[in-house]
Write an enzyme that holds these catalytic residues in place. Structure first.
Site, PDB file in Angstrom:
ATOM      1  N   HIS A 111       0.830  -1.201   0.000  1.00  0.00           N
ATOM      2  CA  HIS A 111       0.000   0.000   0.000  1.00  0.00           C
ATOM      3  C   HIS A 111       0.865   1.251   0.000  1.00  0.00           C
ATOM      4  O   HIS A 111       2.056   1.223   0.310  1.00  0.00           O
ATOM      5  CB  HIS A 111      -0.917   0.018   1.228  1.00  0.00           C
ATOM      6  CG  HIS A 111      -0.182   0.131   2.534  1.00  0.00           C
ATOM      7  ND1 HIS A 111       0.517  -0.925   3.090  1.00  0.00           N
ATOM      8  CD2 HIS A 111      -0.032   1.177   3.391  1.00  0.00           C
ATOM      9  CE1 HIS A 111       1.067  -0.545   4.229  1.00  0.00           C
ATOM     10  NE2 HIS A 111       0.750   0.730   4.431  1.00  0.00           N
ATOM     11  N   ASP A 113       0.588   4.988   1.913  1.00  0.00           N
ATOM     12  CA  ASP A 113      -0.092   5.428   3.128  1.00  0.00           C
ATOM     13  C   ASP A 113      -1.242   6.400   2.860  1.00  0.00           C
ATOM     14  O   ASP A 113      -1.084   7.404   2.156  1.00  0.00           O
ATOM     15  CB  ASP A 113       0.901   6.100   4.080  1.00  0.00           C
ATOM     16  CG  ASP A 113       1.801   5.104   4.791  1.00  0.00           C
ATOM     17  OD1 ASP A 113       1.388   3.941   4.953  1.00  0.00           O
ATOM     18  OD2 ASP A 113       2.924   5.491   5.186  1.00  0.00           O
ATOM     19  N   HIS A 267       4.715   0.120   0.051  1.00  0.00           N
ATOM     20  CA  HIS A 267       5.510  -0.644   1.007  1.00  0.00           C
ATOM     21  C   HIS A 267       4.623  -1.669   1.698  1.00  0.00           C
ATOM     22  O   HIS A 267       3.395  -1.606   1.631  1.00  0.00           O
ATOM     23  CB  HIS A 267       6.159   0.267   2.046  1.00  0.00           C
ATOM     24  CG  HIS A 267       5.180   1.035   2.877  1.00  0.00           C
ATOM     25  ND1 HIS A 267       4.560   2.189   2.425  1.00  0.00           N
ATOM     26  CD2 HIS A 267       4.682   0.818   4.128  1.00  0.00           C
ATOM     27  CE1 HIS A 267       3.750   2.637   3.361  1.00  0.00           C
ATOM     28  NE2 HIS A 267       3.799   1.822   4.407  1.00  0.00           N
ATOM     29  N   ARG A 282       5.679   6.073  13.737  1.00  0.00           N
ATOM     30  CA  ARG A 282       5.703   6.720  12.428  1.00  0.00           C
ATOM     31  C   ARG A 282       5.180   8.144  12.501  1.00  0.00           C
ATOM     32  O   ARG A 282       4.144   8.406  13.114  1.00  0.00           O
ATOM     33  CB  ARG A 282       4.828   5.926  11.445  1.00  0.00           C
ATOM     34  CG  ARG A 282       4.951   6.385   9.998  1.00  0.00           C
ATOM     35  CD  ARG A 282       4.007   5.596   9.106  1.00  0.00           C
ATOM     36  NE  ARG A 282       2.642   6.112   9.153  1.00  0.00           N
ATOM     37  CZ  ARG A 282       1.577   5.448   8.720  1.00  0.00           C
ATOM     38  NH1 ARG A 282       1.706   4.215   8.251  1.00  0.00           N
ATOM     39  NH2 ARG A 282       0.372   5.998   8.776  1.00  0.00           N
TER      40      ARG A 282
END
Length: 313
Positions: A111, A113, A267, A282
């Site tokens: 995907h 983000d 990723h 993150r």
């Protein structure tokens, strides 16, 4: 036989002041000799941003001094940090998202983000805190080289194609190892507000001008195609993006930081670590609304945009 263009060569820019070591042939580079913080000077920040656009994902080892506050400070130097639209921030932080796999599962599907919103993040900064003794690597794929490698007939198709992205999707397919109750709990948080946005399948990068394929697991369907045809085409495009030659795989160590250009990559985590603990945090950087080849911009479908209030005269 594939004809390689200059964009396929993942090499250090001669003019960069950074110590850059490419990791894979088409994507990914390690940057050495820098301690990340909110105190980095403008020249270094500009060089990091340039390396990010060029290499798509960049890695920094041994950033042990980077705690939550310093990660947030560094994110503020790289751009404008934003919180996730539905998932609560990590305890004690302003906008960090905690990825904690203590229950023995991880999101393990390709995907980009937060593409279910219009101005999805331009970059993500991921800091490794607790890493399994074995397993739990992350892979990234280059959407630019994937587009360049398409046959001309497929380029003609996707150049004018749009896709509907949503956070209301099949969570069981992406959460390896989780039981039904845990999947439903995750979905209730992640899709607490349902978003749908139409994006161009080929996005023009706002800094480099490169064209990148924009798909990933948030794609629900392609505009104008039924679900069966959408799934067939989705598989073809995903296979181009995620072929091994187009990816880089990072073996995490505690203290590592990875930063990726979310406008040109996909990723996924590798969920091969069983019940070992895997904890990362993150930060995401606010992005621009994508622009298609013809100059048109992504469109919000859900929630429906509210009309502006007009004051009574």
């Amino acid at each position: 036989m594939t004809v390689l263009t200059h964009n396929f060569v993942n090499a250090r820019a001669a003019e960069s002041p950074l110590e850059i070591v490419p990791v894979a042939g088409r994507i990914g580079a390690e940057i050495r000799g820098i301690a990340l913080s909110g105190d980095l000077d403008d020249i270094t920040i500009a060089a990091i941003r340039a390396a990010l656009v060029r290499h798509k994902v960049i890695f920094f080892r041994d950033q042990f001094d980077l705690d939550d506050a310093k990660q947030e400070g560094f994110a503020g130097r790289l751009g404008k940090p934003v919180a996730h639209p539905t998932v609560p921030v990590a305890e004690g932080s302003r906008f960090l998202l905690e990825l904690d796999s203590k229950e023995g599962y991880a999101a393990s599907s390709w995907h980009t983000d937060v593409t279910f919103v219009d101005a999805y993040p331009e970059a993500s900064i991921l800091r490794a805190i607790t890493i399994p003794e074995a397993g739990g690597d992350t892979l990234w794929a280059n959407g630019v080289t994937a587009y360049e490698e398409l046959p001309d007939s497929l380029k003609t198709l996707v150049d004018n194609l749009w896709a509907l992205h949503t956070n209301d999707y099949d969570y069981a397919a992406t959460l390896g190892g989780a039981d039904r109750k845990r999947i439903e709990e995750h979905r209730n948080v992640f899709a607490s507000t349902v978003y749908e946005t139409e994006h161009p399948v080929v996005r023009v990068h706002p800094e480099s001008g490169e064209r990148a394929l924009l798909v990933g697991h948030f794609v629900k369907s392609f505009v104008g195609l039924n679900s069966a045809d959408s799934q067939r085409l989705f598989s073809i495009l995903q296979d181009h993006i995620t072929k091994p030659e187009n990816t880089v795989r990072w073996r995490w160590r505690a203290g590592d930081v990875a930063i990726w250009d979310n406008r040109s990559t996909q990723h996924r985590a590798v969920a091969d670590f069983g019940t070992q603990r895997r904890t990362l945090r993150r930060a995401t950087i606010h992005g621009e609304v994508p622009v298609a080849i013809d100059g048109s911009r992504s469109r919000i479908v859900k929630p429906e945009p509210q009309p502006a209030l007009v004051a009574a005269e």
